[in-house]
Design a protein around this motif. Structure first.
Motif, PDB file in Angstrom:
ATOM      1  N   ALA A   1       0.735  -1.216   0.035  1.00 22.20           N
ATOM      2  CA  ALA A   1      -0.118  -0.179   0.168  1.00 22.20           C
ATOM      3  C   ALA A   1       0.781   1.252  -0.036  1.00 22.20           C
ATOM      4  N   ASP A   2       2.007   1.016   0.656  1.00 20.12           N
ATOM      5  CA  ASP A   2       2.917   2.532   0.878  1.00 20.12           C
ATOM      6  C   ASP A   2       3.516   2.451  -0.376  1.00 20.12           C
ATOM      7  N   ARG A   3       4.103   1.214  -1.003  1.00 21.99           N
ATOM      8  CA  ARG A   3       4.659   1.302  -2.523  1.00 21.99           C
ATOM      9  C   ARG A   3       3.967   1.877  -3.508  1.00 21.99           C
ATOM     10  N   TYR A   4       2.730   1.452  -3.531  1.00 22.66           N
ATOM     11  CA  TYR A   4       1.883   1.915  -4.635  1.00 22.66           C
ATOM     12  C   TYR A   4       1.145   2.937  -4.383  1.00 22.66           C
ATOM     13  N   ARG A   5       0.838   3.727  -3.219  1.00 14.69           N
ATOM     14  CA  ARG A   5       0.339   4.884  -2.659  1.00 14.69           C
ATOM     15  C   ARG A   5      -1.400   4.576  -2.759  1.00 14.69           C
ATOM     16  N   VAL A   6      -1.600   3.383  -2.023  1.00 16.24           N
ATOM     17  CA  VAL A   6      -2.835   2.982  -1.900  1.00 16.24           C
ATOM     18  C   VAL A   6      -3.197   3.190  -0.328  1.00 16.24           C
ATOM     19  N   ASP A   7      -4.346   3.704  -0.001  1.00 17.03           N
ATOM     20  CA  ASP A   7      -4.608   3.766   1.470  1.00 17.03           C
ATOM     21  C   ASP A   7      -4.949   2.240   1.992  1.00 17.03           C
ATOM     22  N   PRO A   8      -4.029   1.916   2.861  1.00 15.90           N
ATOM     23  CA  PRO A   8      -4.114   0.372   3.519  1.00 15.90           C
ATOM     24  C   PRO A   8      -5.370  -0.138   3.985  1.00 15.90           C
ATOM     25  N   TYR A   9      -6.214   0.985   4.366  1.00 17.47           N
ATOM     26  CA  TYR A   9      -7.560   0.444   4.843  1.00 17.47           C
ATOM     27  C   TYR A   9      -8.414   0.318   3.876  1.00 17.47           C
ATOM     28  N   LEU A  10      -8.354   0.668   2.607  1.00 20.02           N
ATOM     29  CA  LEU A  10      -8.948   0.592   1.356  1.00 20.02           C
ATOM     30  C   LEU A  10      -8.538  -1.015   0.891  1.00 20.02           C
ATOM     31  N   ALA A  11      -7.186  -1.189   1.121  1.00 21.32           N
ATOM     32  CA  ALA A  11      -6.463  -2.424   0.512  1.00 21.32           C
ATOM     33  C   ALA A  11      -7.221  -3.704   1.380  1.00 21.32           C
ATOM     34  N   ILE A  12      -7.291  -3.444   2.681  1.00 19.51           N
ATOM     35  CA  ILE A  12      -7.571  -4.522   3.424  1.00 19.51           C
ATOM     36  C   ILE A  12      -9.059  -4.613   3.545  1.00 19.51           C
ATOM     37  N   ALA A  13      -9.767  -3.632   3.053  1.00 21.17           N
ATOM     38  CA  ALA A  13     -11.388  -3.782   2.749  1.00 21.17           C
ATOM     39  C   ALA A  13     -11.585  -4.697   1.678  1.00 21.17           C
ATOM     40  N   VAL A  14     -10.871  -4.337   0.511  1.00 21.94           N
ATOM     41  CA  VAL A  14     -11.024  -5.054  -0.705  1.00 21.94           C
ATOM     42  C   VAL A  14     -10.595  -6.506  -0.379  1.00 21.94           C
ATOM     43  N   ILE A  15      -9.704  -6.835   0.351  1.00 21.51           N
ATOM     44  CA  ILE A  15      -9.138  -8.237   0.546  1.00 21.51           C
ATOM     45  C   ILE A  15     -10.441  -8.954   1.280  1.00 21.51           C
ATOM     46  N   LYS A  16     -10.997  -8.381   2.436  1.00 24.67           N
ATOM     47  CA  LYS A  16     -11.908  -9.030   3.377  1.00 24.67           C
ATOM     48  C   LYS A  16     -13.205  -9.209   2.336  1.00 24.67           C
ATOM     49  N   THR A  17     -13.461  -8.053   1.942  1.00 22.88           N
ATOM     50  CA  THR A  17     -14.813  -8.334   0.739  1.00 22.88           C
ATOM     51  C   THR A  17     -14.592  -9.291  -0.214  1.00 22.88           C
ATOM     52  N   GLU A  18     -13.491  -9.246  -1.028  1.00 23.84           N
ATOM     53  CA  GLU A  18     -12.956 -10.361  -2.049  1.00 23.84           C
ATOM     54  C   GLU A  18     -12.837 -11.766  -1.565  1.00 23.84           C
ATOM     55  N   SER A  19     -12.290 -12.186  -0.577  1.00 27.30           N
ATOM     56  CA  SER A  19     -11.967 -13.518  -0.171  1.00 27.30           C
ATOM     57  C   SER A  19     -12.092 -13.838   1.385  1.00 27.30           C
ATOM     58  N   LYS A  20     -12.678 -12.843   2.166  1.00 29.49           N
ATOM     59  CA  LYS A  20     -12.552 -12.938   3.433  1.00 29.49           C
ATOM     60  C   LYS A  20     -11.347 -13.820   4.240  1.00 29.49           C
ATOM     61  N   PHE A  21     -10.323 -13.224   3.473  1.00 26.32           N
ATOM     62  CA  PHE A  21      -8.977 -13.761   3.858  1.00 26.32           C
ATOM     63  C   PHE A  21      -8.658 -15.209   3.515  1.00 26.32           C
ATOM     64  N   GLN A  22      -9.255 -15.808   2.809  1.00 26.64           N
ATOM     65  CA  GLN A  22      -9.013 -17.287   2.303  1.00 26.64           C
ATOM     66  C   GLN A  22      -8.269 -17.207   1.083  1.00 26.64           C
ATOM     67  N   ASP A  23      -6.995 -17.409   1.285  1.00 23.86           N
ATOM     68  CA  ASP A  23      -6.197 -17.584   0.058  1.00 23.86           C
ATOM     69  C   ASP A  23      -6.042 -18.372  -1.072  1.00 23.86           C
ATOM     70  N   ASP A  24      -6.933 -19.465  -0.539  1.00 25.44           N
ATOM     71  CA  ASP A  24      -6.900 -20.420  -1.644  1.00 25.44           C
ATOM     72  C   ASP A  24      -8.322 -20.414  -2.412  1.00 25.44           C
ATOM     73  N   VAL A  25      -9.356 -19.488  -2.177  1.00 26.30           N
ATOM     74  CA  VAL A  25     -10.435 -19.366  -2.713  1.00 26.30           C
ATOM     75  C   VAL A  25     -10.366 -19.289  -4.032  1.00 26.30           C
ATOM     76  N   HIS A  26     -11.166 -19.853  -4.930  1.00 26.72           N
ATOM     77  CA  HIS A  26     -11.474 -19.645  -6.264  1.00 26.72           C
ATOM     78  C   HIS A  26     -12.913 -19.225  -6.479  1.00 26.72           C
ATOM     79  N   SER A  27     -13.272 -18.174  -7.357  1.00 27.63           N
ATOM     80  CA  SER A  27     -14.690 -17.920  -7.626  1.00 27.63           C
ATOM     81  C   SER A  27     -15.054 -18.679  -8.771  1.00 27.63           C
TER      82      SER A  27
END
Length: 214
Positions: A63-89
């Motif tokens: 988030a720091d490297r690519y100038r993205v708000d980390p709160y937004l980034a973690i919100a996207v991750i939670k919404t997309e996968s609920k932190f399941q790294d092996d999930v496939h849609s």
């Protein structure tokens, strides 16, 4: 009735009322103590069970490297996968940030990552890096407008560009209700609400949205 019996009944009634009064006081005190406990414990409960922050180092680093708000980034991750790294849609999206293989391959080219493979985007850190970079590129494309960037993350940048052209949306567009796809409307709302929740639970000491600590 004898006077002694009368006095005994009066005394018994007095003791009963006194006992009930003490019980009421104790019950009220216990209730208030429990309410206070919940007030202070709720944030800890929410952090650990409802809004955890796994992969924090990776999220904050990219988030720091690519100038993205980390709160937004973690919100996207939670919404997309609920932190399941092996999930496939069902559409084929992979991992924490639900990247489509074609999109991930394009991102790998932009990042000049020679280690790219479909298998590699299952790796949490690489998936986070690619996803945050992609979110950053959408924010740049749509002038820092998070509503449009999130809509593009969900529905595709081509669709959002068409909606802008067809509907004359201004650069400061924020009318989520005007987004044509219901799924995308719900997605954008959910991410933004989740972002605000993370911001309240993990306040940054410097107020910049980085360096979040418990």
């Amino acid at each position: 009735m004898k006077r002694s019996d009368f006095l005994e009944r009066v005394e018994a009634a007095r003791r009963s009322l006194h006992h009930k009064y003490l019980c009421a006081i104790v019950s009220t005190a216990v209730f208030l103590a429990f309410a206070i406990y919940l007030t202070f414990a709720s944030e800890s409960f929410q952090r650990h069970y409802l809004y955890p922050f796994p992969y924090r180092d990776a999220v904050e680093t990219y988030a720091d490297r690519y100038r993205v708000d980390p709160y937004l980034a973690i919100a996207v991750i939670k919404t997309e996968s609920k932190f399941q790294d092996d999930v496939h849609s069902h559409r084929g999206a992979i991992g924490l940030m639900q990247l489509m293989p074609d999109t991930a391959e394009w991102i790998a080219g932009q990042l000049e990552d020679p280690a790219y493979s479909v298998e590699a985007i299952h790796e949490p850190e690489r998936n986070i890096r690619y996803g945050i970079w992609y979110l950053s590129s959408l924010q740049r494309e749509f002038g820092g407008n998070d509503v449009l960037a999130l809509a593009a993350y969900n529905a595709g940048r081509g669709n959002v560009q068409s909606w802008i052209r067809d509907n004359g949306w201004p650069p400061d567009f924020h009318n989520i209700d005007a987004i044509p796809y219901q799924e995308t409307r719900e997605y954008v709302r959910k991410v933004l609400l989740t972002e605000r929740k993370y911001r309240s639970l993990y306040p940054a000491a410097d107020g910049t949205g980085s360096g979040m600590k418990d």
